[in-house]
Scaffold this motif. Sequence first.
Motif, PDB file in Angstrom:
ATOM      1  N   PHE A   2       0.844  -1.195   0.000  1.00  0.00           N
ATOM      2  CA  PHE A   2       0.000   0.000   0.000  1.00  0.00           C
ATOM      3  C   PHE A   2       0.874   1.238   0.000  1.00  0.00           C
ATOM      4  CE2 PHE A   2       1.145  -0.460   4.366  1.00  0.00           C
ATOM      5  CZ  PHE A   2       1.170   0.823   4.889  1.00  0.00           C
ATOM      6  N   GLY A   3       0.268   2.352  -0.343  1.00  0.00           N
ATOM      7  CA  GLY A   3       0.878   3.666  -0.207  1.00  0.00           C
ATOM      8  C   GLY A   3       0.038   4.502   0.728  1.00  0.00           C
ATOM      9  N   PHE A   4       0.636   5.507   1.317  1.00  0.00           N
ATOM     10  CA  PHE A   4      -0.093   6.303   2.292  1.00  0.00           C
ATOM     11  C   PHE A   4      -1.312   6.962   1.653  1.00  0.00           C
ATOM     12  CE2 PHE A   4       0.932   6.912   6.662  1.00  0.00           C
ATOM     13  CZ  PHE A   4       0.137   7.956   7.104  1.00  0.00           C
ATOM     14  N   ASP A   5      -1.191   7.351   0.408  1.00  0.00           N
ATOM     15  CA  ASP A   5      -2.322   7.982  -0.273  1.00  0.00           C
ATOM     16  C   ASP A   5      -3.447   6.991  -0.547  1.00  0.00           C
ATOM     17  OD1 ASP A   5      -0.966  10.375  -0.268  1.00  0.00           O
ATOM     18  OD2 ASP A   5      -0.160  10.125  -2.304  1.00  0.00           O
ATOM     19  N   ASP A   6      -3.128   5.692  -0.511  1.00  0.00           N
ATOM     20  CA  ASP A   6      -4.140   4.669  -0.786  1.00  0.00           C
ATOM     21  C   ASP A   6      -4.976   4.328   0.440  1.00  0.00           C
ATOM     22  OD1 ASP A   6      -3.039   4.478  -3.329  1.00  0.00           O
ATOM     23  OD2 ASP A   6      -1.677   2.859  -2.731  1.00  0.00           O
ATOM     24  N   LEU A   7      -4.525   4.758   1.624  1.00  0.00           N
ATOM     25  CA  LEU A   7      -5.181   4.321   2.851  1.00  0.00           C
ATOM     26  C   LEU A   7      -6.673   4.662   2.897  1.00  0.00           C
ATOM     27  CD1 LEU A   7      -2.438   4.977   5.564  1.00  0.00           C
ATOM     28  CD2 LEU A   7      -3.109   2.822   4.503  1.00  0.00           C
ATOM     29  N   PRO A   8      -7.097   5.857   2.454  1.00  0.00           N
ATOM     30  CA  PRO A   8      -8.547   6.147   2.515  1.00  0.00           C
ATOM     31  C   PRO A   8      -9.399   5.166   1.708  1.00  0.00           C
ATOM     32  CG  PRO A   8      -7.299   8.168   2.179  1.00  0.00           C
ATOM     33  CD  PRO A   8      -6.331   7.033   1.992  1.00  0.00           C
ATOM     34  N   ASP A   9      -8.786   4.503   0.715  1.00  0.00           N
ATOM     35  CA  ASP A   9      -9.552   3.582  -0.116  1.00  0.00           C
ATOM     36  C   ASP A   9      -9.626   2.174   0.460  1.00  0.00           C
ATOM     37  OD1 ASP A   9      -9.911   5.617  -1.987  1.00  0.00           O
ATOM     38  OD2 ASP A   9      -7.989   5.179  -2.951  1.00  0.00           O
ATOM     39  N   LEU A  10      -8.863   1.914   1.535  1.00  0.00           N
ATOM     40  CA  LEU A  10      -8.919   0.588   2.143  1.00  0.00           C
ATOM     41  C   LEU A  10     -10.227   0.405   2.906  1.00  0.00           C
ATOM     42  CD1 LEU A  10      -5.356   0.077   3.691  1.00  0.00           C
ATOM     43  CD2 LEU A  10      -6.339  -1.152   1.753  1.00  0.00           C
TER      44      LEU A  10
END
Length: 785
Positions: free
Chosen positions: A353-361
């Motif tokens: 994952f990337g930090f910017d991807d966290l909201p989509d988890l």
Amino acid sequence: MAEETDEAELSASQVGERIAGFPQTKARTLRFTLGAPRSIRMAGDGRRAFFLRSDGPEDFETSLWMSVFDQGDGHREVLLADPRDLLADAAQEQVPAEERARRERSREGGRGIVAYSVDAAGHRLVFTLGSRLWLTQLDSDGLGASTRSLTLPAELGEGHAILNPEISADGTRVAYTTGRQLAVVTIGADPAADAARVVLALEDGAGEEQKLGLAEFVAGEEMDRYQGFWWSPASDALLVESYDASPEPVWYISDPAEPSHPGQSRRYAQALTANAKVRLLLVRLGSDGSASSLVRVDWDHKAYEYLAVVRWQAKHEPLLLLQNRRQTRDQIAAVELGGGQQEPGADCGTKTFGFDDLPDLPSLPTRSLREHENDRWLDLVPGLPAWTPDGRLAEAVIDEGADTIRLALDGQAFSPVGCQLREVLDLGESDALAVVSSDPRSFDLVRFGYDGSLKVLNSRPGVWTASRAGRGIVVSGRTMQEPGVKAWHSLLAPGASLDALACCGEARPQSGVEASARLTSQAADPGFTPNVDFVRLGADQLFGAVVRPSESSPWAGEGKLPVLLKPYGGPGFQQVVFSQSYYWESQWWADQGFIVLTADGHGTTGRGPAWDRAIFEDMAQVTLDDQVAAVQALPDLVPQADLSRVAMIGWSYGGFLSALSVLRAPDVVHAACAGAPPTDWTLYDTHYTERYLGLDREVYRRNSIIDDAPKLRRPLMLIHGFADDNVSVANTLRLSQALMAAGRPHTVLPLTGITHMTNDPTVARNLLVLQRDFLYQALGIQPRD
């Protein structure tokens, strides 16, 4: 009679020699800690306790040991793992930068095996050494062990960082982080049967400011939270911190003595600037140890910026303690493991994952269990919040009406009024084991029964702690009666309570104690007992300690002596406590010709929340006023004190207070040595500084001392390590620059390659001597042989 006198004189002479040699001995023995048992942990049924200890008083290489009672209650100490046996040259071990940072945060000065993790049963232990991960497995009889290295994930390559390894509760798996990947090793019968894989990783494009499985700077430095991941009780999942430090300012640390070496950049949580973004993930593991799902734990990050505590106990939901930026509000939250959106479970190897991807988890919600507010700040109490075994929520509460920090269960305070809670060590089936103070000078070990009973377990005041499991407990601490740490491993009889203990673990044959043994210490003894008197000073009855020259000192019997103030003096810490070790250095100073006074003023711990919070937004002036009041009250108790010659020395906040004293109270304090002083509070970290000074820049200006530079008219020595990543050397350089601009003479002692701990033996020894000589000259003192 003459022969007895000669023996007394010889004894006094020997004492004098040991006091004179104190700077060298202190430096060689790492402040008399080498060779003493430490990091003691109980496990299993209580027959076994584990600890770290080096082989002697000047040995920095720490080994892993076990204290064990056999079935016949015979006791032995077993060496489990020695770094010199495991590595050909343990002293030259290459320690990763992230591990060096953790050791700096935790003030770790040893080498070798400096940390370990043990499973719940006490059968397996893991640690890192020499870029390898090691497993110590107890023999079937529980009286011996073997140690081997564990297989590591092939995809990480050779020599990668192995940080903070933690074994699962059932002892079947080990997790560790590299800072960018989280690896899990499923332990096999031999290295060939180990199954190692990366289960969670930052994506390749993630910036260097993003970290996985590590605690951010302020968590380690100010919250005493060094972990960045936590095993589930069932050993089938991990809660994992990930943070992005890119919002923080970039700072640089360089070594001016080596101009060819480039400076090292780092992110620093500077007061009044942005903090790192901290997030919490849950990764579930499949039967083969690979990741089966990844979700984020959801809470209001804008309202609660700090993740102060994560605790995951058997049969209970994980607990979080969240704080707002100003630490005036907090929330105890439970992670709802069965709620929210979740990924379908399927073994997939590695989750990236990337930090910017966290909201989509997919997310897991949290449920607020308790919230607290205080218009100044809320305290963090180690060991809390936590669940009791029967599911009650244990927490710390500020009882303002009773001026007491108290232990509460399900919102109801039950520890006594006037008994200041310092730490909760264990929550058992029928009682809580805690450290408290009714007298702030003593850190007492107390059993709080849930039925309202109370038992103080130490017969002597001192600084005590303990670890317990099953029927076993190890009690350790320091007192004024003995020079070093004393630690006792006791095994209680079936059905007996802790009330059976006597003399803090020195259990003599008696009802309720099955066996007891003192752990061996090989630490050096300084060879003298400090000449300490405990006093109360001034209108506020400050707690103080006065140390006078020993009988062997050339200054003994002098009618008048200069006064040396030796405080820390800042919030959240004490120096006037019932422990000999706090006064060994003071005795050396006293034998150089001083009346040494240490006084704990407002803001120091143990006297209640009103006392603590008196320094809010005005800590510079309040803490200085306390030291001035202590000096002015001293002659009533110590007529020998010469108030026309007063100096102050200190390190960190004590260094700030020392510099502050000659700038704002030059008629009281006539010379000062200031070590690593935070002279400009905008250069210190968010979590500490904003707790006491808030967010108003004018408050920072008023509490900093750069603007006071033109007032200097007394001798001042500034001391600072250029490698200090806690209190930046910029603090000293800015004050020195302001003093130079104002034309005020002063002395600067730069320490190249030295951090905030000053663990280099030569530097540590010479620092004392150089400060003494500076104060001799400043106060017009002629040295005596």
